[in-house]
Design an enzyme around this catalytic site. Structure first.
Site, PDB file in Angstrom:
ATOM      1  N   HIS A 257       0.840  -1.207   0.000  1.00  0.00           N
ATOM      2  CA  HIS A 257       0.000   0.000   0.000  1.00  0.00           C
ATOM      3  C   HIS A 257       0.875   1.258   0.000  1.00  0.00           C
ATOM      4  CE1 HIS A 257      -3.360   2.647   1.390  1.00  0.00           C
ATOM      5  NE2 HIS A 257      -2.386   3.234   2.079  1.00  0.00           N
ATOM      6  N   GLU A 258       1.872   1.284   0.885  1.00  0.00           N
ATOM      7  CA  GLU A 258       2.741   2.470   0.969  1.00  0.00           C
ATOM      8  C   GLU A 258       3.553   2.648  -0.318  1.00  0.00           C
ATOM      9  OE1 GLU A 258       2.192   4.548   3.211  1.00  0.00           O
ATOM     10  OE2 GLU A 258       1.022   3.260   4.529  1.00  0.00           O
ATOM     11  N   HIS A 261       1.518   4.582  -2.673  1.00  0.00           N
ATOM     12  CA  HIS A 261       1.599   6.038  -2.469  1.00  0.00           C
ATOM     13  C   HIS A 261       2.883   6.588  -3.087  1.00  0.00           C
ATOM     14  CE1 HIS A 261      -1.897   6.543  -0.021  1.00  0.00           C
ATOM     15  NE2 HIS A 261      -1.452   5.873   1.019  1.00  0.00           N
ATOM     16  N   GLU A 337      -6.112   6.887  -1.382  1.00  0.00           N
ATOM     17  CA  GLU A 337      -5.883   5.726  -0.519  1.00  0.00           C
ATOM     18  C   GLU A 337      -6.382   4.446  -1.185  1.00  0.00           C
ATOM     19  OE1 GLU A 337      -4.159   5.501   2.124  1.00  0.00           O
ATOM     20  OE2 GLU A 337      -3.808   7.627   2.470  1.00  0.00           O
ATOM     21  N   ASP A 341      -4.441   1.106  -2.188  1.00  0.00           N
ATOM     22  CA  ASP A 341      -4.908  -0.236  -1.817  1.00  0.00           C
ATOM     23  C   ASP A 341      -4.824  -1.181  -3.017  1.00  0.00           C
ATOM     24  OD1 ASP A 341      -5.454   0.556   0.756  1.00  0.00           O
ATOM     25  OD2 ASP A 341      -7.637   0.613   0.527  1.00  0.00           O
TER      26      ASP A 341
HETATM   27 ZN   LIG Z   1      -2.295   5.172   2.717  1.00  0.00          ZN
END
Ligand SMILES: [Zn+2]
Length: 414
Positions: A257-258, A261, A337, A341
């Protein structure tokens, strides 16, 4: 952590698999999670109203104009007068709202067992935050008022530029100079876990030396990770709670997930959202504040918008604007976000790790809100949305998806 593998009878069903996860949070644990998060909706409203009330008192009792009067006796230079006024405004505001800060930041967090610091340690961190605000707020405010005096009609646009500049500098320097004031950051230890994370990172051209661990367990038990910094300082940080309290599949899912980003440049997306909201908010303020000052200025001792005694007026306008924009802000961030995901599921290929971690976040985030509630108040997808996305990913990407029923007690396990 025990897991019971249930052989799928017939096809893997996304809804059944999702429900199996959601049902692991029941009874008092679910009620506590809902109560904590729903209470946050009200804190948002009350927090803004507390701020507006304090600003109004500063105007009503001519405290803001008294501070500016004092500053004018100290210096003839407009920017120094503004900086002194902003300094005193920040200090007085922090002192007056101290009971509110203690209730929301300490008492309430303790009550929900979400804070592991004693009062002294907690207050020490608050003091560091205040010290930083006392340096930064006068600088930002002095710059904005300099712009207001030069461009009384279009200052909202230049003011947004000023905020953007401070934001960018703060983001570049934040991980290097600010974050270490609160936590210790170290390299992720070598070993099989690091190897697995590096393998995923390498596939997406993310340098693994940009992965840090920080000791958040000294503050609380929350598991979290983030991307911070900009340009030369950009990095992924995961906290020790994530490492200590969860399994390798969960850690990998979070790191995926990170990495999303990081790879999708979400930092710029967030900067863009915030500056867009500030630009609109300052525009509204630049139109509403003069009307208020024409009407009440004499009573408050505020001469014009360019007078730093108008600071509480601007703060009221901007504060109410940002409150009104909360749902928009949440939805724009939640969209990023959700993208992270999706990226993380593809990158880490740990849908059940992701589902478990989404369930664990129920410690501080309501697991299954209504659709409207999620739209208004959630800046991350809810646990239910995330588990469903993970189960859908399984159905779409695995040749023979099996339903996993997590062991009842896994949410309480340390
Ligand atoms: Zn996040």
């Amino acid at each position: 952590m025990l897991e019971l593998l249930v052989a799928a009878t017939g096809a893997f069903d996304v809804e059944t698999a999702t429900r199996a996860y959601l049902d692991t949070l029941q009874g008092p644990a679910r009620a506590k999670s809902d109560a904590y998060f729903e209470g946050g909706y009200w804190l948002l409203l009350w927090g803004t109203l507390v701020g507006v009330l304090v600003d109004w008192l500063l105007l009503r009792f001519r405290i803001a104009s008294a501070i500016r009067g004092f500053a004018e006796r100290v210096s003839k230079r407009a920017w120094i007068v503004t900086a002194i006024t902003a300094f005193a405004y920040t200090l007085i505001g922090s002192i007056v709202t101290l009971p509110w800060t203690i209730y929301t930041g300490y008492v309430r967090e303790k009550r929900y067992d979400l804070l592991d610091q004693d009062f002294g340690a907690w207050a020490g961190e608050q003091a560091i935050g205040l010290a930083m605000a006392l340096v930064l707020v006068p600088l930002v405010v002095a710059a904005i008022y300099a712009v207001i005096r030069r461009a009384p009609r279009s200052w909202w646009l230049w003011g947004t530029g000023v905020i953007g500049l401070f934001m960018l500098v703060g983001m570049v320097l934040g991980p290097v100079f600010i974050a270490p004031l609160f936590n210790e950051y170290t390299e992720l230890e070598a070993g099989p876990l690091r190897d697995r994370i590096e393998a995923v990172a390498a596939k997406h051209d993310i340098p693994a030396e940009h992965i840090y661990v920080f000791d958040q367990s000294k503050q609380n038990k929350r598991i979290s990770a983030n991307v911070s910094g900009l340009g030369p300082t950009i990095r992924i940080s995961l906290n020790d709670n994530l490492l200590e309290r969860t399994g390798e599949d969960e850690i990998l899912a979070v790191m995926g997930h990170e990495m999303g980003h990081y790879k999708l440049n979400h930092i710029w997306w967030i900067v863009g959202i915030m500056l867009g909201l500030f630009a609109l908010g300052l525009f509204v303020t630049s139109r509403v504040a003069p009307v208020l000052i024409r009407r009440f200025g004499e009573r408050w001792g505020v001469r014009e918008v360019g007078d730093p005694a108008s600071l509480p007026v601007l703060a009221i306008c901007l504060g109410l604007w940002m409150l009104a924009m909360t749902p928009a802000q949440n939805s724009l961030i939640r969209w990023a976000e959700s993208e992270a995901d999706a990226f993380g599921l593809d990158a880490a290929r740990e849908p059940d790790g992701f589902a478990k971690v989404a369930m664990r976040l129920s410690e501080y985030r309501k697991i299954e809100p209504g659709a409207l509630e999620e739209m208004l108040f959630f800046d991350h997808p809810s646990g239910a949305t995330r588990v469903r996305m993970a189960m859908q990913w399984k159905a779409d990407n695995l040749a023979d998806p099996q339903m996993v029923v997590p062991d009842e007690g896994y949410l309480e396990s340390e």
